[in-house]
Design an enzyme around this catalytic site. Structure first.
Site, PDB file in Angstrom:
ATOM      1  CD  GLU A 192      -2.949  -1.108   2.316  1.00 30.76           C
ATOM      2  OE1 GLU A 192      -2.597  -0.551   3.375  1.00 30.76           O
ATOM      3  OE2 GLU A 192      -4.044  -1.656   2.171  1.00 30.76           O
ATOM      4  CD  GLU A 203      -4.486  -5.962   2.981  1.00 30.10           C
ATOM      5  OE1 GLU A 203      -5.211  -5.246   3.698  1.00 30.10           O
ATOM      6  OE2 GLU A 203      -3.237  -5.932   3.015  1.00 30.10           O
TER       7      GLU A 203
END
Ligand SMILES: *[C@@H]1O[C@H](CO)[C@@H](O)[C@H](O)[C@H]1NC(C)=O
Ligand SMILES: *[C@@H]1O[C@H](CO)[C@@H](O)[C@H](O)[C@H]1NC(C)=O
Ligand SMILES: *[C@@H]1O[C@H](CO)[C@@H](O)[C@H](O)[C@H]1NC(C)=O
Ligand SMILES: *[C@@H]1O[C@H](CO)[C@@H](O)[C@H](O)[C@H]1NC(C)=O
Ligand SMILES: *[C@@H]1O[C@H](CO)[C@@H](O)[C@H](O)[C@H]1NC(C)=O
Ligand SMILES: *[C@@H]1O[C@H](CO)[C@@H](O)[C@H](O)[C@H]1NC(C)=O
Ligand SMILES: *[C@@H]1O[C@H](CO)[C@@H](O)[C@H](O)[C@H]1NC(C)=O
Ligand SMILES: *[C@@H]1O[C@H](CO)[C@@H](O)[C@H](O)[C@H]1NC(C)=O
Length: 624
Positions: free
Chosen positions: A188, A265
């Site tokens: 991320e 995710e």
């Protein structure tokens, strides 16, 4: 979802955290992808994935958790690897950890034996609600090093990390006939920075040590996604797939970043929608597990929040490895989609353990060798310590007479217990907004002691760079500089040797006084018929009468407890229990009139208690 103290909800919410040639070997016997599909052994492959981090699960239960994953219909296991656990100090590699939980090669052997595939998420930065996002605390002591940046020192240590990890797991790559299909670059990063030179350099290091296709994984909003992708690396999203897949489609113009969609995710409300997209995904978490010992991280959106020892996550497979309702819903949805119904894996019921009285047997702050003298406080990492507690002690010489508000350096990092002549005078804690103030008077002969707890380094949110613990800067009382200091590390990975073994009766009980410094307690229990060393002996252990402390069972650090909650009990793996067991507790705030009693329950209850140390919280209702 993040579990932090004072958050009780188990609702699923979007988290925070949450290569190589793209023109790949489709059609070869190994793994590759086109723009619309992954291919494994030449056939289209949809990852019906879920995350399990081996270093959060007792090694004895790895196979059980993987069998449960398969029985829910998953085919691919995504895992973070925690660098900080593997390299506890520079150049020192620990592939064992607590009872083998650091044996990453054995993890991939277990994945392979279960007939599952794998996706490697090595970080170095992994977020994951772990201490400093999985980065070793000692990185802060390396001159000129800046984490998560195109910085020679950070890249050098990342290089060593990937090199050493690769030596362990090289044969588990799909190119070598193993289960690992893909490796993630950073984590991320688009939510953190925009230095493409850094992510490209990190990707090159992974390519240097591994023979794996790579991908990036960024939040799917327009503010998060665009800075993540790396030229030559498959660009993917996480979080809400509806938004994320659209963002991805509209944002990527570099053909070397294109490929089949994957939600790395997926914080599932249900699985049907994403299955029917024919997209790949990974349920975060399929099984969360436990932040054993001092491995939890922290958050900071204006104030520190410490993540709990439990990483239950509200996941389909709960912290103890038992399916919750969600597991069966997902299993049904996956079975409807794939047309295959895998066999169910049996789970044993958990056990109760009746009351175990814990006797106070020693104080923590005994004079010992290994102290350091210094004019100014020294921070935790500079002492070569990553986790636990540090004591800073000052003895006022004759003639001193100062009073005022205590200022522990640049602020509490993170929780400062203040004692004068062995009596607790207050708590200055970064998790309170603002931290409380403690006003004291010190005269000649007085001993001032500051016991500072690392409650978990921030793994996500703004102040990521300076995560040093202990005291940074000088201590003042009012405007008076306090100096010099005697400094003692209490990293307490295990209880002191003198307390371990031989039952409880060889140790005389000590008397706990009011406002006492921390005390070690000890008790023993037998399993009485339940099978030692198996999941039948799994239990949730609570410490009645305890305020805040650390729980050790049979010498293993099970992690921290705190009466404020939401975890009022700690998961104890039955695999770590014997016929005869020893509980040792380090209670930081022992109560003069309270006995400590441990008891095990087969059922877990989540709730918050009022914080006895928080003066301004007293009126608030903790259980709305
Ligand atoms: C195809 O797979 C084999 C191993 O199964 C490997 O040796 C070969 O290099 C691969 N070819 C390509 C083009 O990736
Ligand atoms: C994906 O599509 C782009 C644009 O049409 C093309 O340039 C690229 O080669 C394709 N990539 C793969 C992996 O097939
Ligand atoms: C393993 O790490 C050490 C430093 O910790 C480094 O010197 C060594 O080169 C690394 N090994 C590999 C294979 O990269
Ligand atoms: C750290 O940076 C300073 C300033 O750029 C430089 O003088 C020094 O040599 C660097 N030290 C190391 C160990 O790289
Ligand atoms: C799976 O299919 C059955 C039969 O059509 C249906 O009753 C059930 O609700 C479906 N499950 C899910 C989770 O979609
Ligand atoms: C543990 O005790 C509770 C409360 O008495 C009971 O409901 C539960 O069935 C017990 N669990 C086991 C496994 O015996
Ligand atoms: C310290 O100073 C205060 C006020 O300045 C005074 O009242 C007190 O008696 C002093 N105590 C000692 C022990 O000198
Ligand atoms: C503690 O003192 C500081 C000033 O030093 C102040 O900003 C802060 O609000 C005080 N904290 C509390 C809980 O009153």
């Amino acid at each position: 979802m993040v579990q932090s103290h004072r958050i009780v909800s188990l609702a699923i919410m979007p988290t925070l955290c949450l290569g190589i040639p793209w023109a790949s070997n489709v059609g070869n016997s190994t793994f590759g992808y086109s723009n619309t599909s992954f291919y494994l052994h030449g056939r289209p492959y949809q990852m019906i994935g879920g995350q399990i981090d081996p270093q959060r699960v007792p090694r004895e239960y790895w196979r059980d958790r993987l069998e449960h994953a398969k029985a829910m219909g998953l085919n691919t296991i995504f895992s973070y690897i925690f660098w900080n656990e593997l390299e506890p100090s520079p150049g020192v590699w620990d592939w064992d950890g607590i009872r083998g939980m650091n044996d990453i090669a054995a993890w991939y052997q277990a994945v392979q034996d279960a007939g599952l595939q794998a996706v490697l998420r090595p970080g170095g930065y992994i977020c994951g609600e772990r201490d400093w996002g999985g980065m070793p605390a000692w990185l802060s002591q390396i001159q000129n090093l800046t984490v998560r940046s195109n910085n020679p020192q950070f890249l050098e240590h990342s290089d060593y990390y990937f090199g050493n990890l690769s030596q362990q797991i090289f044969k588990y790559q799909v190119s070598q006939g193993g289960p690992i299909l893909l490796a993630q670059v950073e984590n991320e990063y688009g939510q953190y920075g925009s230095d493409h030179a850094y992510t490209a350099a990190l990707s090159a290091l992974i390519a240097k040590h591994f023979n794996l296709l790579q991908y990036t994984n960024d939040g799917g909003s327009q503010t998060q996604f665009p800075n993540g992708p790396v030229h030559g690396v498959l660009a993917e999203i996480d979080g809400d797939p509806y938004q994320g897949f659209a963002t991805r489609k509209n944002s990527i113009s570099d053909p070397t970043e294109m490929g089949p969609s994957l939600d790395g995710e997926y914080y599932f409300a249900g699985a049907s929608w994403i299955l029917n997209q024919a997209s790949s995904f990974s349920l975060y978490m399929f099984h969360g597990g436990t932040n054993f010992a001092f491995s939890n991280g922290g958050l900071n959106f204006g104030q520190l929040e410490a993540v709990t020892t439990s990483y239950d996550y509200g996941a389909p497979l709960d912290e103890s490895g038992r399916p919750r309702e969600l597991y069966w819903e997902l299993r049904s949805a996956i079975a409807n989609y794939t047309g295959k119904t895998p066999n169910i894996v049996q789970t044993l019921p958990m056990s109760n353990i009746s009351d175990v009285p814990l006797r106070p047997v020693a104080t923590l702050l005994e004079e010992s060798s290994g102290t350091i003298k210094s004019d100014s406080p020294i921070n935790m990492e500079q002492l070569g310590q990553s986790y636990g507690y540090i004591l800073y002690r000052y003895q006022a010489p004759y003639g001193v007479n100062i009073s005022g508000q205590l200022h522990p350096g640049d602020g509490p990092r993170d929780r400062v217990l203040v004692y004068v002549n062995g009596n607790k005078r207050g708590v200055i804690d970064a998790t309170y907004n603002p931290p409380q103030n403690v006003t004291i008077q010190i005269v000649g002969g007085d001993v001032l002691e500051l016991l500072v707890e690392n409650q978990g380094r921030v793994d996500y949110s703004s102040p990521l760079l300076d995560q040093r613990k202990g005291i940074i800067g000088d201590v003042y009382i009012g405007s008076n500089l306090v100096s010099p200091w005697t400094i003692q590390s209490y990293s307490v990975p295990t209880p002191p040797q003198g307390l371990i073994g031989k039952g409880t009766n060889h140790l005389p009980m000590i008397t706990v006084s009011a406002n006492s410094t921390p005390v070690w307690y000890k008790g023993n229990f037998k399993l009485d018929g339940r099978v030692a060393g198996t999941a039948a002996a799994d239990t949730f252990l609570s410490i009645s009468g305890g305020i805040k402390g650390v729980l050790y069972v049979n010498g293993y650090n099970l992690g921290k407890y705190w009466t404020v909650g939401p975890a009022q009990s700690q998961y104890i793996p039955g695999a770590w229990l014997r016929e005869d067991n020893e509980i040792i507790v380090l209670e930081l705030e022992p109560q003069v009139d309270k006995e400590l009693v441990a008891s095990g329950s087969s059922e877990r209850v989540w709730y918050n208690n009022p914080d006895p140390d928080c003066i301004s919280c007293k009126s608030a209702n903790p259980n709305p």
